[in-house]
Every structure is written in structure tokens, then in C-alpha cells.
Design an enzyme around this catalytic site. Structure first.
Site, PDB file in Angstrom:
ATOM      1  N   ASP A 159       0.843  -1.199   0.000  1.00 34.96           N
ATOM      2  CA  ASP A 159       0.000   0.000   0.000  1.00 34.96           C
ATOM      3  C   ASP A 159       0.878   1.249   0.000  1.00 34.96           C
ATOM      4  O   ASP A 159       2.002   1.224   0.524  1.00 34.96           O
ATOM      5  CB  ASP A 159      -0.891   0.026   1.244  1.00 34.96           C
ATOM      6  N   ARG A 173      -4.281  -4.981   6.796  1.00 35.66           N
ATOM      7  CA  ARG A 173      -5.391  -4.075   7.149  1.00 35.66           C
ATOM      8  C   ARG A 173      -6.612  -4.880   7.588  1.00 35.66           C
ATOM      9  O   ARG A 173      -7.315  -4.504   8.537  1.00 35.66           O
ATOM     10  CB  ARG A 173      -5.762  -3.212   5.944  1.00 35.66           C
ATOM     11  N   ASP A 189      -7.175   1.485   7.318  1.00 35.58           N
ATOM     12  CA  ASP A 189      -5.847   1.991   7.639  1.00 35.58           C
ATOM     13  C   ASP A 189      -5.939   3.485   7.895  1.00 35.58           C
ATOM     14  O   ASP A 189      -7.008   4.088   7.772  1.00 35.58           O
ATOM     15  CB  ASP A 189      -4.823   1.661   6.542  1.00 35.58           C
TER      16      ASP A 189
END
Length: 307
Positions: free
Chosen positions: A39, A172, A81
Site C-alpha cells: 500500500d 489491514r 488503515d
């Protein structure tokens, strides 16, 4: 530019695709790819294939991964997140002992629903693209495995831990599920990937901190392949045939490590150059029998050649 795999220490901010583009620019080569998306807010190890190294990436995707995580309790965002929009906040009433018990209960296999904001595809479209359009897709859960989880410290509302997971596990989503079980919600606040299979973050390159790639930092095709496949050495007479996709026969083999029927092996020439990743059609222990019976049968079927 040398063919192989570059260990990149991705900083927080760029996407994994941004990193690939940066390597393309530094290496002046188009054929670049990566194994395992990180990410944008996450940092840490990203394995980048350069040139023929891209042909090895598929074997790196299915490795265990280790992450250094800071989970924040009492918050729920739409992305699970810190980058997402806060949609709920709750008091954290669980004790340290309860947090430890709940987190350790996730060790082993469990069915994890992928987060809506992810690169996973639904009918050919990335989930995050559908999410941005306001479309919510209920994806089926996927069986993942938490190989190990070690809590380093609890400093409310944050929990710092190290976790080793199977391929396809979303950290996550793990934080989300822990928070749900604790009844207060949780998000992934900080994330660093520290290893992928046998590759660690040690000596990884920050490609945003250099103006050219040091070729000595690129792991060769052979260095990477030998971490996963038994080694077979063939004679110089077999090299051209193998590079043309033909099978290696008993008489072509000079030496070999133990392998089973149906196992992938790395085929190299006498100088150690990688020629192919091949599928074995016989187990290695049977080769001596074939030799004694003077049966020069095909042994290895090339799946990928590196000419």
C-alpha cells in the site's frame, strides 16, 4: 543492465507501480515488474524484477511475508488503515491480557474477507476503483494463514507487533478483524514489510535516494532461483536445445540435486548460467536405473527458458 531481482526499500508515499517506474527510469529498461503490492502508506521490502528477472517474479509471489505493524485500537476507517475516512470511534475497554489473548487466537488459518479498498479484482476491475465509484462488492472470504504473531508492546491505543503471514493476507483486514473481535475496531496505523520468503529488508535499496542503480545490488537469476529449486547441470551439447524449448535427456545430465517427479528444477550449464526452469518427468532417484538400462529418456521439460 544486469538481469535479476532488486531488493527495494520502498518509502511511505509512492505506490508499488511508482517504484517500478522509478526503477525503469534508473535502469533505462522497460522490462520491470514487482512481486507483491505494498500500500502507498506502507514501507519496506518490494522485490523488483529487472529484464529477465521479471520471469522469476511469479515464484516470489507465493512466499510467506513478515510485517512490522502498529495497530491503532478504537478507530474504524473505510480503508481499515490511517489513510481512510474515519467512520467510527470507540473507547478501548479491553485489558492488555484480553488484547494478547485475542491477537494470539488468530494464529493459524482463518477465512479473511479482502478489504474493499484493495487491488484485488472483481470481474476484471480493481476493488478500489469500484469503491471510489460508491459500489460495494461483498467479496467471498479467502483462507489465509497467520504463521506467527509476536506482540512487542502495547501502548494504548496502539499495539506494536510482528506477524508472518501467507500469500494473499491483508494486514489491514487482520487489524480490522482483531478490532472487531475486541469490540472496539482497529486500523493499520503503521506498516513495514521486513521479509518475503528468504529475502530480508537488509541491504535493500531506496531507489528514491539514488540517481543510478548499483548493479552489484541486483541479485542474479541464479542467486534467486537456487533459493527455490533443485539444481541440475547439463552438458554444453544440450544448451542450445534447452534454450530452444526442447527436453533434457538422461545423457544431457552432468550432475543434479535430488528432485521428485513433477517438481520444478533450475537447469544450468557447466559455467553456472541459468538456462531454464523445467518440470521433471522422472524423480532423480530413477535416473541411475535409466542409465543402467541404457534408456536415454527425456527427464526435464522446460517451462521457462532464459535465452
Amino acid at each position: 543492465m544486469k538481469n535479476g531481482i532488486l531488493k527495494v526499500n520502498k518509502p511511505s508515499g509512492p505506490t508499488s507501480h511508482d517504484v517500478v517506474n522509478r526503477v525503469r527510469k534508473l535502469a533505462s529498461i522497460k522490462r520491470v515488474g514487482h512481486a507483491g503490492t505494498l500500500d502507498p502508506f506502507a514501507r519496506g521490502l518490494l522485490l523488483v524484477g529487472i529484464g529477465k528477472g521479471t520471469r522469476l517474479l511469479e515464484y516470489l509471489l507465493h512466499q510467506r511475508k513478515t510485517y512490522d505493524v502498529v495497530m491503532r485500537l478504537g478507530v474504524i476507517t473505510d480503508t481499515f488503515d490511517k489513510e481512510g475516512k474515519v467512520i467510527e470511534e470507540h473507547d478501548v475497554r479491553a485489558s492488555e491480557e484480553e488484547i494478547q489473548e485475542v491477537m494470539k487466537s488468530f494464529i493459524g488459518e482463518y477465512d479473511q474477507v479482502p478489504p474493499m479498498y484493495s487491488s484485488k479484482k472483481y470481474k476484471g476491475v480493481r476493488l478500489y476503483e469500484l469503491a471510489r465509484q460508491g459500489k460495494v462488492i461483498n467479496m467471498p472470504p479467502k483462507r489465509v494463514k497467520i504463521h506467527s504473531l509476536r506482540i512487542l508492546r502495547i501502548n494504548f491505543p496502539d499495539v506494536h507487533f510482528i506477524v508472518e503471514v501467507s500469500e494473499g493476507t491483508y494486514i489491514r483486514a487482520l487489524c480490522r478483524d482483531i478490532g472487531m473481535k475486541l469490540g472496539c475496531g482497529a486500523i493499520d496505523q503503521e506498516l513495514e514489510r521486513t521479509s518475503i520468503g528468504p529475502f530480508s529488508l537488509e541491504n535493500a535499496v531506496d531507489v528514491y535516494d539514488v540517481e543510478e542503480i548499483d548493479e552489484s545490488k541486483i541479485l542474479s537469476l541464479e542467486e534467486v532461483a537456487e533459493k527455490f529449486f533443485p539444481k541440475v547441470v547439463v552438458s554444453k551439447n544440450a544448451v542450445e536445445r534447452i534454450l530452444n524449448g526442447q527436453k533434457a535427456k538422461v545423457s544431457d545430465l552432468i550432475s543434479f540435486e535430488t528432485f521428485e517427479k513433477g517438481e520444478l528444477v533450475m537447469v544450468i550449464d557447466e559455467s553456472g548460467r541459468l538456462l531454464s526452469i523445467s518440470m521433471s518427468e522422472r524423480k532423480s532417484s530413477f535416473i541411475s536405473t535409466l542409465k543402467s538400462q541404457k534408456r536415454d529418456e527425456a527427464i526435464l521439460h522446460p517451462k521457462k527458458v532464459f535465452n
